[in-house]
Design an enzyme around this catalytic site. Structure first.
Site, PDB file in Angstrom:
ATOM      1  N   LYS A  24       0.861  -1.190   0.000  1.00 24.49           N
ATOM      2  CA  LYS A  24       0.000   0.000   0.000  1.00 24.49           C
ATOM      3  C   LYS A  24       0.894   1.236   0.000  1.00 24.49           C
ATOM      4  O   LYS A  24       1.515   1.556   1.017  1.00 24.49           O
ATOM      5  CB  LYS A  24      -0.905   0.044   1.230  1.00 24.49           C
ATOM      6  CG  LYS A  24      -1.914   1.195   1.127  1.00 24.49           C
ATOM      7  CD  LYS A  24      -2.366   1.723   2.466  1.00 24.49           C
ATOM      8  CE  LYS A  24      -1.552   2.865   2.988  1.00 24.49           C
ATOM      9  NZ  LYS A  24      -1.609   4.126   2.230  1.00 24.49           N
TER      10      LYS A  24
ATOM     11  N   GLU B 256      10.853   0.870   9.479  1.00 25.08           N
ATOM     12  CA  GLU B 256      11.799   1.964   9.177  1.00 25.08           C
ATOM     13  C   GLU B 256      11.066   3.259   9.481  1.00 25.08           C
ATOM     14  O   GLU B 256      10.135   3.623   8.763  1.00 25.08           O
ATOM     15  CB  GLU B 256      12.197   1.941   7.694  1.00 25.08           C
ATOM     16  CG  GLU B 256      12.917   0.684   7.247  1.00 25.08           C
ATOM     17  CD  GLU B 256      14.313   0.560   7.812  1.00 25.08           C
ATOM     18  OE1 GLU B 256      14.828   1.547   8.368  1.00 25.08           O
ATOM     19  OE2 GLU B 256      14.881  -0.541   7.708  1.00 25.08           O
TER      20      GLU B 256
ATOM     21  N   CYS C 166      14.257  10.960   5.881  1.00 28.00           N
ATOM     22  CA  CYS C 166      14.385  10.477   7.264  1.00 28.00           C
ATOM     23  C   CYS C 166      15.814  10.578   7.777  1.00 28.00           C
ATOM     24  O   CYS C 166      16.030  10.624   8.981  1.00 28.00           O
ATOM     25  CB  CYS C 166      13.887   9.040   7.342  1.00 28.00           C
ATOM     26  SG  CYS C 166      14.596   8.001   6.063  1.00 28.00           S
TER      27      CYS C 166
ATOM     28  N   GLU D 196      10.853  15.584  14.903  1.00 25.42           N
ATOM     29  CA  GLU D 196      11.079  15.535  13.457  1.00 25.42           C
ATOM     30  C   GLU D 196      10.272  16.651  12.786  1.00 25.42           C
ATOM     31  O   GLU D 196       9.059  16.734  12.978  1.00 25.42           O
ATOM     32  CB  GLU D 196      10.660  14.160  12.925  1.00 25.42           C
ATOM     33  CG  GLU D 196      11.159  13.888  11.524  1.00 25.42           C
ATOM     34  CD  GLU D 196      10.790  12.495  11.010  1.00 25.42           C
ATOM     35  OE1 GLU D 196       9.689  11.999  11.320  1.00 25.42           O
ATOM     36  OE2 GLU D 196      11.619  11.911  10.283  1.00 25.42           O
TER      37      GLU D 196
HETATM   38  P1  NAP Z   1       3.106   8.157   7.797  1.00 22.08           P
HETATM   39  O1  NAP Z   1       2.090   9.189   7.997  1.00 22.08           O
HETATM   40  O2  NAP Z   1       3.517   7.339   8.945  1.00 22.08           O
HETATM   41  O3  NAP Z   1       2.530   7.202   6.632  1.00 22.08           O
HETATM   42  C1  NAP Z   1       3.278   6.141   6.111  1.00 22.08           C
HETATM   43  C2  NAP Z   1       2.320   5.150   5.467  1.00 22.08           C
HETATM   44  O4  NAP Z   1       1.478   4.596   6.489  1.00 22.08           O
HETATM   45  C3  NAP Z   1       1.386   5.763   4.440  1.00 22.08           C
HETATM   46  O5  NAP Z   1       1.168   4.835   3.398  1.00 22.08           O
HETATM   47  C4  NAP Z   1       0.120   5.969   5.248  1.00 22.08           C
HETATM   48  O6  NAP Z   1      -1.034   6.017   4.451  1.00 22.08           O
HETATM   49  C5  NAP Z   1       0.132   4.731   6.104  1.00 22.08           C
HETATM   50  N1  NAP Z   1      -0.684   4.800   7.314  1.00 22.08           N
HETATM   51  C6  NAP Z   1      -1.095   5.900   7.996  1.00 22.08           C
HETATM   52  N2  NAP Z   1      -1.820   5.524   9.080  1.00 22.08           N
HETATM   53  C7  NAP Z   1      -1.867   4.174   9.074  1.00 22.08           C
HETATM   54  C8  NAP Z   1      -2.458   3.196   9.929  1.00 22.08           C
HETATM   55  N3  NAP Z   1      -3.136   3.539  11.022  1.00 22.08           N
HETATM   56  N4  NAP Z   1      -2.308   1.885   9.628  1.00 22.08           N
HETATM   57  C9  NAP Z   1      -1.593   1.506   8.539  1.00 22.08           C
HETATM   58  N5  NAP Z   1      -1.023   2.390   7.684  1.00 22.08           N
HETATM   59  C10 NAP Z   1      -1.145   3.700   7.956  1.00 22.08           C
HETATM   60  O7  NAP Z   1       4.435   8.742   7.166  1.00 22.08           O
HETATM   61  P2  NAP Z   1       4.574   9.740   5.953  1.00 22.08           P
HETATM   62  O8  NAP Z   1       4.121  11.081   6.391  1.00 22.08           O
HETATM   63  O9  NAP Z   1       3.974   9.134   4.734  1.00 22.08           O
HETATM   64  O10 NAP Z   1       6.165   9.730   5.726  1.00 22.08           O
HETATM   65  C11 NAP Z   1       7.041  10.507   6.461  1.00 22.08           C
HETATM   66  C12 NAP Z   1       7.632   9.694   7.599  1.00 22.08           C
HETATM   67  O11 NAP Z   1       8.286   8.552   7.078  1.00 22.08           O
HETATM   68  C13 NAP Z   1       8.709  10.461   8.350  1.00 22.08           C
HETATM   69  O12 NAP Z   1       8.552  10.231   9.730  1.00 22.08           O
HETATM   70  C14 NAP Z   1      10.009   9.829   7.851  1.00 22.08           C
HETATM   71  O13 NAP Z   1      11.087   9.949   8.745  1.00 22.08           O
HETATM   72  C15 NAP Z   1       9.589   8.426   7.651  1.00 22.08           C
HETATM   73  N6  NAP Z   1      10.484   7.730   6.716  1.00 22.08           N
HETATM   74  C16 NAP Z   1      11.369   6.832   7.226  1.00 22.08           C
HETATM   75  C17 NAP Z   1      12.245   6.181   6.377  1.00 22.08           C
HETATM   76  C18 NAP Z   1      13.245   5.189   6.901  1.00 22.08           C
HETATM   77  O14 NAP Z   1      13.850   4.500   6.099  1.00 22.08           O
HETATM   78  N7  NAP Z   1      13.446   5.089   8.206  1.00 22.08           N
HETATM   79  C19 NAP Z   1      12.202   6.434   5.012  1.00 22.08           C
HETATM   80  C20 NAP Z   1      11.282   7.354   4.532  1.00 22.08           C
HETATM   81  C21 NAP Z   1      10.409   7.993   5.395  1.00 22.08           C
HETATM   82  P3  NAP Z   1      -1.645   7.406   3.875  1.00 22.08           P
HETATM   83  O15 NAP Z   1      -0.542   8.404   3.868  1.00 22.08           O
HETATM   84  O16 NAP Z   1      -2.071   7.007   2.520  1.00 22.08           O
HETATM   85  O17 NAP Z   1      -2.775   7.773   4.754  1.00 22.08           O
END
Ligand code: NAP
Length: 498
Positions: free
Chosen positions: A180, A255, A289, A386
């Site tokens: 997803k 991650e 990240c 963050e």
């Molecule tokens: P996010 O809000 O946590 O969302 C990540 C994914 O999870 C999206 O596909 C989101 O769907 C989905 N999601 C949201 N709520 C969920 C739930 N309750 N159950 C299952 N899935 C759910 O993160 P983001 O804003 O997209 O990305 C930014 C974050 O990613 C930052 O914190 C960054 O540090 C982190 N990141 C980490 C890495 C690493 O390698 N450590 C790499 C890249 C990014 P929707 O958005 O479609 O609602």
């Protein structure tokens, strides 16, 4: 009169080797640079998630029992097709994320192609302990078997790379996948699935379901019939995903977020540190990240560092991400820009001094100027949380112990860098800074052969490299009696006399 044509409605799911639209609401993919729609797709329904998981389950046996050479050949073909599709993948990535075309062309897409290529090779390199007679009476051997059906959830910041980092090691290991992507950036993940089909990946091995996290994400993370859940995204959501998977006892890999320290010792090459901190904090508009977010600078260099960073940040070109001269694209959405701006605006109240930036340029799109905040306090929000925007916060340190202490004073542990010409300081920093990656005199580069993954609030497990292949393999010990005797020696612990 001018007519404005709407983009065609795409099928939002890829299930069993084909696009699937089951009706229901659609979602517009919006360019963060213009605020205008660039695509529209049909959101997956809960029934689509079930269908995708069933399809992955049905395809698992065939794919997991294919020879490593057969799997490798399909993945190598996928790398070739993805490479040939570079222009399309770049166009989709730039449109849906607003990232500068230079970044997508030189980093996102070639990095993804290289990663696919790496896993095509890794599929043929399963390793383990040597078979042997460790007990004397048995031959022991190790099997590595695919974990099974993998549910994967990915974020919007590097949609293609994050999909590749999760899906490719799973496929190389013989797993089948349901992914997803983020609701706002599904395009390149759908294209990757189509290319995988063209490369000869059997139907059902790689499925995509699109929709929001609250809806499709929770259904997938909590699905009873998957074997593993892998997630890249924020720390709070990652923990919710882990809790959903834990209900079924499923293996997880997370991650999560980061708050990378950037430590500049007093013997550092100051120009290199200044330029490196700007590049490391502004990459992908700071939506990375591993981005440099906390500069920790030796007191004697502090004022020159702050002045130098402000000067270099002032020269960064903000604008149309399709223009090759653009350095910095917009933030992903207006809502995210409001969050970033709010954190920056609160910083002076906690002692921070905004040296440059801190404002959004006029005009459409969710752009935000490169921002440097000096003199922040250790407890301030911009130092601890963050931000995920083009913002670098700076503090000074008194001695090496203080530098390492400040670097480690965070719940996160994804990445860090140390800038020094002293080999002993470099060794100490790499040993004592608690992070999954420590760069010396650089910040950001990644490579397919080396692992990426965090400690603490940044999650656990690895993407990329042979280590990530291991995430998707179960180790089985096979122990075969080689004596053929009824009265085995160890039976004496059960039977005194027979
Ligand atoms: P996010 O809000 O946590 O969302 C990540 C994914 O999870 C999206 O596909 C989101 O769907 C989905 N999601 C949201 N709520 C969920 C739930 N309750 N159950 C299952 N899935 C759910 O993160 P983001 O804003 O997209 O990305 C930014 C974050 O990613 C930052 O914190 C960054 O540090 C982190 N990141 C980490 C890495 C690493 O390698 N450590 C790499 C890249 C990014 P929707 O958005 O479609 O609602």
């Amino acid at each position: 009169m001018t007519t404005v044509s709407s983009p065609p409605v795409l099928a939002g799911s890829w299930i069993d080797g084909a696009p699937v639209s089951t009706g229901g609401p659609t979602h517009a993919v919006v360019s963060p640079a213009t605020g205008r729609p660039v695509a529209e797709y049909q959101l997956a329904q809960p029934a689509d998630v079930d269908a995708a998981v069933s399809s992955a389950r049905a395809a698992l046996r065939g794919w997991s029992t294919a020879t490593p050479a057969e799997r490798s050949a399909v993945l190598a073909k996928l790398a070739k097709l993805a490479d040939e599709a570079t222009a399309d993948l770049v166009a989709e990535e730039v449109s849906q994320t607003g990232k500068p075309v230079r970044l997508a062309t030189e980093f996102d897409v070639p990095g993804s192609v290289d990663n696919i290529d790496f896993f095509a090779g890794a599929a043929r390199h399963l390793e383990g302990k040597a078979s042997g007679e460790y007990s004397g009476d048995h031959t022991s051997s190790i099997r590595r078997e695919a974990v099974g059906v993998v549910a994967t959830i990915t974020p919007w910041n590097y949609p293609l790379q994050m999909a590749v980092w999760k899906v490719l090691p799973a496929l190389a290991a013989g797993c089948s996948v349901v992914i997803k992507p983020a609701e706002i950036t599904p395009l390149t993940t759908l294209t990757l699935a189509r290319l995988a089909g063209e490369a000869g990946l059997p139907p059902g091995v790689f499925n995509v379901v699109t929709g929001s996290g609250a809806d499709v994400g929770t259904t997938l993370a909590g699905h009873a019939d998957v074997d593993m859940v892998t997630f890249t995204g924020s720390t709070p959501v990652g923990r919710r995903v882990m809790a959903a998977a834990a209900v079924h006892g499923h293996r997880t890999q997370l991650e999560l977020g980061g708050k990378a320290p950037f430590v500049v010792f007093d013997d550092a090459d100051l120009d290199a540190a200044i330029q490196g901190s700007v590049a490391g904090s502004l990459i992908n508009t700071g939506q990375d990240c591993t981005a440099a977010t906390r500069a920790i600078v030796a007191r004697p260099l502090y004022d020159d560092f702050v002045a130098g960073v402000a000067e270099v940040m002032g020269k960064v070109v903000i604008g149309d991400p399709h223009d090759p001269d653009t350095d910095l694209g917009p933030l992903i959405t207006l809502a995210h820009r409001a969050k970033v701006a709010g954190m920056v605006e609160r910083a002076p109240g906690e002692g921070g001094r905004i040296v440059t930036g801190g404002v959004a340029p006029e005009g459409p799109g969710s752009f935000y100027r490169p921002t440097l905040i000096a003199d922040v306090s250790e407890q301030s929000e911009v130092w601890r949380d963050e931000i995920f925007g083009p913002v670098l916060a700076v503090r000074s340190f008194t001695d090496d112990d203080d530098a390492i202490r400040q670097a480690n004073d965070t719940a996160y542990g994804l990445a860090a860098s140390a800038w020094t010409r002293d080999v002993y300081r470099a060794q100490r920093a790499s040993r004592e800074i608690h992070a999954g990656c420590v760069w010396i005199n650089d910040h950001i580069p990644i490579i397919s052969e080396m692992p990426h993954g965090g400690f603490g609030a940044s999650g656990f497990g690895k993407d990329m490299s042979q280590y990530s292949l291991e995430e998707y393999l179960s180790i089985k010990h096979v122990m075969s009696d080689i004596t053929g005797v009824v009265d085995k020696a160890w039976h004496r612990t059960i039977f005194t006399k027979r």
